[in-house]
Motif scaffolding. Structure first.
Motif, PDB file in Angstrom:
ATOM      1  N   THR A   1       1.097 -26.697  -1.704  1.00  0.00           N
ATOM      2  CA  THR A   1       2.235 -25.870  -2.387  1.00  0.00           C
ATOM      3  C   THR A   1       2.138 -24.484  -1.506  1.00  0.00           C
ATOM      4  O   THR A   1       3.143 -23.429  -2.213  1.00  0.00           O
ATOM      5  CB  THR A   1       1.923 -25.457  -3.718  1.00  0.00           C
TER       6      THR A   1
ATOM      7  N   GLY B   1       2.744 -21.391  -3.838  1.00  0.00           N
ATOM      8  CA  GLY B   1       4.072 -21.101  -4.384  1.00  0.00           C
ATOM      9  C   GLY B   1       5.102 -20.317  -3.291  1.00  0.00           C
ATOM     10  O   GLY B   1       6.087 -19.994  -3.804  1.00  0.00           O
TER      11      GLY B   1
ATOM     12  N   GLY C   1       7.479 -20.010  -0.248  1.00  0.00           N
ATOM     13  CA  GLY C   1       8.089 -20.888   0.422  1.00  0.00           C
ATOM     14  C   GLY C   1       8.324 -20.175   1.862  1.00  0.00           C
ATOM     15  O   GLY C   1       7.757 -19.201   2.399  1.00  0.00           O
TER      16      GLY C   1
ATOM     17  N   LEU D   1       9.450 -24.393  -7.213  1.00  0.00           N
ATOM     18  CA  LEU D   1       8.400 -25.387  -6.998  1.00  0.00           C
ATOM     19  C   LEU D   1       8.405 -26.387  -8.101  1.00  0.00           C
ATOM     20  O   LEU D   1       8.289 -27.662  -7.901  1.00  0.00           O
ATOM     21  CB  LEU D   1       7.077 -24.890  -6.936  1.00  0.00           C
TER      22      LEU D   1
ATOM     23  N   GLN E   1      -0.722 -20.287 -12.081  1.00  0.00           N
ATOM     24  CA  GLN E   1       0.060 -21.222 -11.427  1.00  0.00           C
ATOM     25  C   GLN E   1      -0.065 -22.554 -11.989  1.00  0.00           C
ATOM     26  O   GLN E   1       0.864 -23.517 -12.519  1.00  0.00           O
ATOM     27  CB  GLN E   1       0.065 -21.204  -9.814  1.00  0.00           C
TER      28      GLN E   1
ATOM     29  N   GLY F   1      11.333 -30.540   0.447  1.00  0.00           N
ATOM     30  CA  GLY F   1      10.633 -29.582  -0.385  1.00  0.00           C
ATOM     31  C   GLY F   1      11.920 -28.253  -0.820  1.00  0.00           C
ATOM     32  O   GLY F   1      10.961 -27.381  -1.280  1.00  0.00           O
TER      33      GLY F   1
ATOM     34  N   ALA G   1      10.202 -24.655  -1.131  1.00  0.00           N
ATOM     35  CA  ALA G   1       9.062 -24.306  -1.662  1.00  0.00           C
ATOM     36  C   ALA G   1       7.841 -23.985  -1.499  1.00  0.00           C
ATOM     37  O   ALA G   1       7.101 -23.320  -1.889  1.00  0.00           O
ATOM     38  CB  ALA G   1       9.176 -25.118  -2.962  1.00  0.00           C
ATOM     39  N   SER G   2       7.589 -24.549  -0.021  1.00  0.00           N
ATOM     40  CA  SER G   2       6.392 -24.422   0.530  1.00  0.00           C
ATOM     41  C   SER G   2       6.491 -24.518   2.094  1.00  0.00           C
ATOM     42  O   SER G   2       7.309 -24.930   2.623  1.00  0.00           O
ATOM     43  CB  SER G   2       5.109 -25.498  -0.023  1.00  0.00           C
TER      44      SER G   2
END
Length: 271
Positions: free
Chosen positions: A27, A30, A32, A42, A72, A252, A255-256
Motif C-alpha cells: 500500500t 496509503g 499514491g 485505498l 491505518q 490500483g 492508491a499506491s
C-alpha cells in the motif's frame, strides 16, 4: 487441521473445495503516485476487489506525518468491516501517552482469524517481519503468511525465505505465502519457497493484468511500478492441493506505487 491431541479429523465424503478470494497489495502507507495520502481511496480499491482475505504490506499505525499519524490498519478494517491481524516490523515507543509508532504487515479477513503471530526476519537495514495467521473456512482452514522481503541483497532475501519455509511446519498442510518479495518468482533466492510451494500466477487457469496496449507483455502479472509495471514482485505461493482458478492484477486507481494482485483459490476441505 490437526486438533490439540495431534489427531487430524478425517474429511467427510466428497466434500467440495472451498472458494477463497485473496488479495495482496503493497500500500506504500496509503500514499499514491500523486504523492497524496488518501486512505479512503485505498479503502475503495480494496472494497472493489470483494476479497475474503486481504494481505497488506507497508501499513502505518501512528507512524507520523507521511500518513497523518493515523492507525491505518484499524481504519481500513473498520471501513471494510473485516477482522484484523497485525504484524509490525517497526515498533517504537513515543513520548508520554502517545500510541506506539508502528509499520508493517496487516491481514484483513471476512473469515474468523483463529491464530496470529509475528516473526522478525533476519537481515540488516529496514526491519522486516512475517505475519502468520490461521483463517477458519467453512469446512476447513487456511494458513496465510504475509511478508515483505528486503531490497538489500539476494543473500539476505534467501535467509528470509528460509525462515518463511521453516514457519510452515508439517502440520500446516494447506497454506499460502504472499506479499512483496522484491524478487522475480524464478530468482535463486526463492528456491527454498519453490521446494514446497507453487507460484499461483503460473497455476492460474485464467489470468489478466494491466498491460493494456503493451500486447507483448500480456498475462505477465507485473505489479510495479504502478504507472508502468514491468516487474512481478508481488506474489502468491500455494501448497500442493490448492487450486488456482484465476489470478488478476487490478487497477490500483493510483492508491499506491504498486498494483494489487487478486487470486481465486479452491482450498481442500476437511484440512
Amino acid at each position: 487441521m490437526t486438533d490439540p491431541s495431534g489427531v487430524k479429523p478425517a474429511p467427510g465424503p466428497d466434500q467440495p473445495p472451498i472458494p477463497v478470494r485473496l488479495v495482496t497489495f503493497n500500500t506504500h502507507h496509503g500514499v499514491g503516485d500523486d504523492r497524496r495520502h488518501d486512505l479512503p481511496r485505498l479503502a475503495k480499491v480494496l472494497a472493489a476487489a470483494d476479497a475474503d482475505v486481504i494481505c497488506l504490506q507497508e501499513v502505518d499505525r501512528h507512524f507520523g506525518d507521511r500518513s497523518e499519524d493515523v492507525d491505518q490498519a484499524l481504519l481500513l478494517s473498520r471501513a471494510l468491516d473485516m477482522q484484523l491481524a497485525w504484524g509490525p516490523a517497526i515498533d517504537e515507543e513515543r513520548p508520554g501517552d502517545a500510541p506506539r509508532r508502528q509499520y508493517g504487515n496487516a491481514l484483513l479477513s471476512r473469515l474468523p482469524i483463529l491464530i496470529s503471530d509475528v516473526h522478525p526476519l533476519p537481515g540488516t537495514g529496514e526491519p522486516r517481519s512475517a505475519l502468520r495467521t490461521l483463517v477458519e473456512l467453512d469446512g476447513g482452514a487456511l494458513w496465510v503468511t504475509t511478508t515483505h522481503l528486503t531490497t538489500r541483497s539476494a543473500e539476505e532475501r534467501a535467509r528470509q525465505v528460509q525462515l518463511l519455509r521453516d514457519l510452515h511446519t508439517d502440520s500446516m498442510e494447506t497454506g499460502v505465502v504472499v506479499g512483496d518479495l522484491n524478487a522475480a518468482p524464478d530468482a535463486p533466492e526463492l528456491s527454498a519457497l519453490r521446494a514446497d510451494f507453487s507460484d499461483a500466477w503460473t497455476l492460474a487457469g485464467d489470468r489478466d493484468d494491466q498491460a493494456r496496449w503493451r500486447f507483448w507483455q500480456r498475462d505477465e502479472g507485473h505489479t510495479h511500478p504502478a504507472r508502468a509495471p514491468h516487474v512481478r514482485i508481488d506474489q502468491v505461493w500455494v501448497t500442493p492441493g490448492i487450486q488456482v482458478v484465476a489470478a488478476r492484477v487490478l487497477d490500483g486507481a493510483g492508491a499506491s506505487d504498486h498494483l494489487p494482485l487478486v487470486v481465486d483459490l479452491l482450498v481442500p476441505s476437511g484440512v
